[in-house]
Design a protein around this motif. Structure first.
Motif, PDB file in Angstrom:
ATOM      1  N   THR A 402       0.828  -1.209   0.000  1.00  0.00           N
ATOM      2  CA  THR A 402       0.000   0.000   0.000  1.00  0.00           C
ATOM      3  C   THR A 402       0.859   1.254   0.000  1.00  0.00           C
ATOM      4  OG1 THR A 402      -0.138  -0.065   2.419  1.00  0.00           O
ATOM      5  CG2 THR A 402      -1.889  -1.179   1.174  1.00  0.00           C
ATOM      6  N   PHE A 403       2.075   1.111  -0.506  1.00  0.00           N
ATOM      7  CA  PHE A 403       2.967   2.257  -0.643  1.00  0.00           C
ATOM      8  C   PHE A 403       3.868   1.971  -1.854  1.00  0.00           C
ATOM      9  CE2 PHE A 403       4.770  -0.842   2.210  1.00  0.00           C
ATOM     10  CZ  PHE A 403       6.043  -1.047   1.703  1.00  0.00           C
ATOM     11  N   GLY A 404       4.730   2.930  -2.196  1.00  0.00           N
ATOM     12  CA  GLY A 404       5.640   2.743  -3.311  1.00  0.00           C
ATOM     13  C   GLY A 404       5.064   3.254  -4.621  1.00  0.00           C
ATOM     14  N   THR A 405       5.919   3.216  -5.663  1.00  0.00           N
ATOM     15  CA  THR A 405       5.545   3.774  -6.969  1.00  0.00           C
ATOM     16  C   THR A 405       5.877   2.794  -8.096  1.00  0.00           C
ATOM     17  OG1 THR A 405       7.707   4.886  -7.109  1.00  0.00           O
ATOM     18  CG2 THR A 405       5.849   6.156  -6.201  1.00  0.00           C
ATOM     19  N   VAL A 406       5.596   1.514  -7.907  1.00  0.00           N
ATOM     20  CA  VAL A 406       5.952   0.520  -8.927  1.00  0.00           C
ATOM     21  C   VAL A 406       5.179   0.727 -10.236  1.00  0.00           C
ATOM     22  CG1 VAL A 406       6.649  -1.233  -7.259  1.00  0.00           C
ATOM     23  CG2 VAL A 406       4.253  -1.085  -7.966  1.00  0.00           C
ATOM     24  N   GLY A 407       4.052   1.419 -10.159  1.00  0.00           N
ATOM     25  CA  GLY A 407       3.236   1.617 -11.349  1.00  0.00           C
ATOM     26  C   GLY A 407       3.739   2.683 -12.300  1.00  0.00           C
ATOM     27  N   THR A 408       4.905   3.278 -11.989  1.00  0.00           N
ATOM     28  CA  THR A 408       5.404   4.370 -12.831  1.00  0.00           C
ATOM     29  C   THR A 408       6.263   3.888 -13.991  1.00  0.00           C
ATOM     30  OG1 THR A 408       7.314   4.651 -11.364  1.00  0.00           O
ATOM     31  CG2 THR A 408       5.353   6.013 -10.920  1.00  0.00           C
ATOM     32  N   GLY A 429      -6.185   3.262 -12.063  1.00  0.00           N
ATOM     33  CA  GLY A 429      -5.938   2.947 -13.457  1.00  0.00           C
ATOM     34  C   GLY A 429      -5.872   1.448 -13.693  1.00  0.00           C
ATOM     35  N   ILE A 430      -6.017   1.070 -14.979  1.00  0.00           N
ATOM     36  CA  ILE A 430      -5.982  -0.332 -15.401  1.00  0.00           C
ATOM     37  C   ILE A 430      -4.844  -0.493 -16.401  1.00  0.00           C
ATOM     38  CG2 ILE A 430      -7.252  -2.219 -16.484  1.00  0.00           C
ATOM     39  CD1 ILE A 430      -9.851  -0.698 -15.819  1.00  0.00           C
ATOM     40  N   SER A 431      -3.891  -1.374 -16.096  1.00  0.00           N
ATOM     41  CA  SER A 431      -2.814  -1.714 -17.013  1.00  0.00           C
ATOM     42  C   SER A 431      -3.042  -3.135 -17.502  1.00  0.00           C
ATOM     43  CB  SER A 431      -1.454  -1.604 -16.330  1.00  0.00           C
ATOM     44  OG  SER A 431      -0.411  -1.981 -17.215  1.00  0.00           O
ATOM     45  N   ALA A 432      -2.834  -3.369 -18.803  1.00  0.00           N
ATOM     46  CA  ALA A 432      -3.120  -4.692 -19.347  1.00  0.00           C
ATOM     47  C   ALA A 432      -2.127  -5.046 -20.443  1.00  0.00           C
ATOM     48  CB  ALA A 432      -4.543  -4.754 -19.899  1.00  0.00           C
ATOM     49  N   GLY A 433      -1.793  -6.327 -20.494  1.00  0.00           N
ATOM     50  CA  GLY A 433      -0.974  -6.877 -21.555  1.00  0.00           C
ATOM     51  C   GLY A 433      -1.406  -8.304 -21.824  1.00  0.00           C
ATOM     52  N   THR A 434      -0.703  -8.974 -22.704  1.00  0.00           N
ATOM     53  CA  THR A 434      -1.056 -10.358 -23.007  1.00  0.00           C
ATOM     54  C   THR A 434      -0.733 -11.307 -21.852  1.00  0.00           C
ATOM     55  OG1 THR A 434       1.106 -10.627 -24.081  1.00  0.00           O
ATOM     56  CG2 THR A 434      -0.773 -10.037 -25.489  1.00  0.00           C
ATOM     57  N   SER A 504      -8.065   9.569 -19.110  1.00  0.00           N
ATOM     58  CA  SER A 504      -7.420   9.166 -20.357  1.00  0.00           C
ATOM     59  C   SER A 504      -7.460   7.652 -20.516  1.00  0.00           C
ATOM     60  CB  SER A 504      -5.963   9.643 -20.389  1.00  0.00           C
ATOM     61  OG  SER A 504      -5.889  11.052 -20.361  1.00  0.00           O
ATOM     62  N   PHE A 505      -7.732   7.207 -21.730  1.00  0.00           N
ATOM     63  CA  PHE A 505      -7.653   5.790 -22.078  1.00  0.00           C
ATOM     64  C   PHE A 505      -6.561   5.627 -23.136  1.00  0.00           C
ATOM     65  CE2 PHE A 505     -11.829   6.204 -20.272  1.00  0.00           C
ATOM     66  CZ  PHE A 505     -12.013   5.013 -19.577  1.00  0.00           C
ATOM     67  N   GLY A 506      -5.753   4.583 -22.965  1.00  0.00           N
ATOM     68  CA  GLY A 506      -4.654   4.321 -23.885  1.00  0.00           C
ATOM     69  C   GLY A 506      -3.330   4.921 -23.453  1.00  0.00           C
ATOM     70  N   GLY A 507      -3.308   5.714 -22.390  1.00  0.00           N
ATOM     71  CA  GLY A 507      -2.106   6.394 -21.901  1.00  0.00           C
ATOM     72  C   GLY A 507      -2.559   7.550 -21.001  1.00  0.00           C
ATOM     73  N   PRO A 508      -1.750   8.622 -20.777  1.00  0.00           N
ATOM     74  CA  PRO A 508      -0.485   8.884 -21.438  1.00  0.00           C
ATOM     75  C   PRO A 508       0.737   8.428 -20.646  1.00  0.00           C
ATOM     76  CG  PRO A 508      -1.254  10.875 -20.383  1.00  0.00           C
ATOM     77  CD  PRO A 508      -2.258   9.805 -20.083  1.00  0.00           C
ATOM     78  N   GLY A 509       0.890   8.907 -19.387  1.00  0.00           N
ATOM     79  CA  GLY A 509       2.150   8.712 -18.680  1.00  0.00           C
ATOM     80  C   GLY A 509       2.376   7.283 -18.206  1.00  0.00           C
ATOM     81  N   TYR A 510       3.637   6.928 -18.034  1.00  0.00           N
ATOM     82  CA  TYR A 510       4.058   5.652 -17.437  1.00  0.00           C
ATOM     83  C   TYR A 510       3.695   4.442 -18.280  1.00  0.00           C
ATOM     84  CZ  TYR A 510       4.385   8.810 -13.420  1.00  0.00           C
ATOM     85  OH  TYR A 510       4.673   9.863 -12.603  1.00  0.00           O
TER      86      TYR A 510
END
Length: 523
Positions: A402-408, A429-434, A504-510
């Motif tokens: 519940t801390f840190g910035t791994v999502g950057t 936010g939602i990050s997704a890959g295969t 924003s969807f599709g980005g932008p940062g990180y």
């Protein structure tokens, strides 16, 4: 009646139930000007035959005709061909004549054949009749199945009039007759009370129509509809509309309704997709239209229907942001949060409909959604639904911190996590890959993964993803199944939106998302 003339003569014949070019002996015509063929409209109505309907009413008569279109046709045969489009044989310009405005129509400079045998250049007259002035309203001539198109056109029968240059004369001919049957069935005027059930809080106007197939309410909608009705008009009493559809042919019809956020069918449609509870048949799947469960039938002898009552269960979108990508990024919820797109390209959607999803290149493509609310919406309890088809992997981080910035770094944000500031707020936010899907929250020095689902996601088949936050705890549904419940973060107020910011969807940062996105909904 028809006649042929030189510069000094106009031949006429007594009024009969047809109009005709009489048997003509040789009449010399100018080799420079060509022949003239004239039509006398004063006796035209006598050629129209009528037939009563089975109940003794409804037949059109010559008195119903308000205007004509008159054509000169030419062929190389002495009789006019069948199984053709008669208007493909038009020579010169057509006349549009309002009844009573003139009687004599003359086609000048009618050319003769140059064949030494005198063959070719046979002429005929064609007529179309209309219920309104200036060729308006409905066509009144009964369809002729001898024609492939323009079936409501009458063409003179028998041998055509032949003009020959060899002797500069009109040919001997039998009378050129035109017997024209008018419609014996009057299209109905259909009066319908349409009651719309369900919430109408976002509705300012409707489009009310008729269709023949409730599974394809757009494709089978008849041409004379829909009618646009504002909720402020006298046609509306509560949620019941009294509407009149004119010129409805015999058949069985269902009522349709589309609802719009602005007057005059403006703004966006706020009807839920596939409103009847199941998908409409292609190509109408994904249509935002409601259909009555009952139908009304117009009989072949009906001239004015009784008042019919049709119920249309109207289900509106319960979302505040809804992007079905029907060729654009407009908001279908009725709240008019229309998005903007940068770089992403339209592709076929999750339902196979062309131009109903977007492909994001993972470099700089972006979809921006405004947030015009005075307060932050979707706080701590909300849902985000979308379809994705990623083409690259994203970084898998450890879940639960519940801390840190791994999502950057290393992420592919389908939905970017807004920055919540320095205090108790966090964006999500939602990050997704295969290789899976992860949920991140974002604030000052804070971007941990609160949910990580490390499983394959197809790059060729659409995947349905739903993120549900319940009392700050995220849960992930994939293709309708609960696959993972995450943990609550350290921030108090969690929302995709942060006051003053859009989304924003599709980005932008990180990390920009590389793949396809379809049908985003937020509740």
């Amino acid at each position: 009646m028809l006649s042929a003339c030189s510069s000094n003569n106009l031949l006429t014949i007594p009024d009969t139930n047809t109009f005709a070019v009489s048997n003509l002996s040789s009449i010399n015509v100018s080799n420079q000007k060509g022949a003239s063929i004239s039509l006398d409209l004063s006796s035209l109505e006598k050629s129209f035959k009528t037939k009563a309907t089975v109940n003794g009413s409804g037949a059109k008569t010559a008195a119903d005709i308000k205007s004509y279109q008159v054509y000169l046709l030419s062929t190389n045969t002495s009789t006019f061909p069948s199984n053709v489009n008669p208007l493909a044989y038009v020579v010169g310009s057509a006349y549009t004549i309002n009844k009573g405005s003139t009687n004599i129509i003359t086609f000048n400079n009618v050319q003769g054949s140059t064949n030494s045998f005198g063959t070719g250049n046979y002429y005929y007259i064609a007529i179309r009749a209309y219920s309104e002035l200036n060729a308006g309203g409905i066509e009144l001539i009964k369809s002729n199945n001898n024609w492939t198109t323009n079936k409501q056109t009458a063409v003179s029968s028998g041998n055509g009039v032949q003009v020959r240059n060899s002797d500069l004369a009109l040919s001997f001919t039998t009378p050129l007759t035109l017997s024209t049957n008018l419609l014996d069935i009057v299209p109905a005027s259909l009066d319908v009370n349409i009651t719309l059930t369900g919430s109408t809080s976002k509705v300012s106007s409707y489009k009310i129509g008729l269709c023949t197939n409730p599974a394809q309410p757009i494709t089978t909608r008849i041409a004379s509809t829909p009618l646009v009705i504002d909720r402020s008009t006298a046609q509306l009493s509560g949620n019941t509309h009294t509407v009149t559809f004119n010129n409805i042919p015999a058949g069985t019809y269902y009522a349709t309704a589309e609802a719009y956020s602005y007057a005059g069918a403006g703004g966006t449609s706020v009807v839920a997709v596939d409103n009847r509870g199941s998908s409409y048949a292609a190509p109408d799947n994904k249509s935002r239209v409601a259909v009555s469960s009952a139908a009304v039938t117009v009989s072949s002898s009906q001239t004015l229907s009784p008042l019919n009552n049709l119920q249309i269960p109207l289900t509106l979108e319960d979302t505040t942001h809804n992007y079905s990508f029907s060729g654009n990024v407009n908001d279908g919820s009725g709240d008019n949060y229309n998005a903007s797109i940068s770089g992403a390209s339209l592709i076929a959607g999750s339902d196979g409909v062309p131009n109903s999803a977007y492909y994001f290149d993972g470099i700089d493509d972006l979809m921006s959604v405004p947030n015009n609310n005075a307060t932050t919406p979707f706080q701590n309890n909300f849902a985000v639904s979308l379809w994705i088809k990623p083409v690259t992997t994203h970084e898998i981080d450890s879940e639960g911190l519940t801390f840190g910035t791994v999502g950057t770094s290393g992420q592919k944000y389908v939905m970017y996590a807004n920055h919540g500031g320095d205090f108790d707020n966090a964006g999500v936010g939602i990050s997704a890959g295969t290789n899976g899907i992860s949920i991140y929250e974002h604030a000052s020095n804070y971007m941990p993964a609160l949910l990580v689902w490390n499983s394959p996601v197809s790059s060729t088949v659409w995947t349905h993803v739903v993120l549900v936050y319940t009392n700050r705890v995220p849960s992930l549904y994939v293709n309708g199944n609960l696959v993972k419940t995450g943990v609550a973060g350290s921030k108090i107020n969690i929302s995709p939106f942060i006051l003053g910011y859009g989304l924003s969807f599709g980005g932008p940062g990180y990390g920009y998302f590389n793949g396809s996105i379809d049908d985003i909904k937020m509740t």
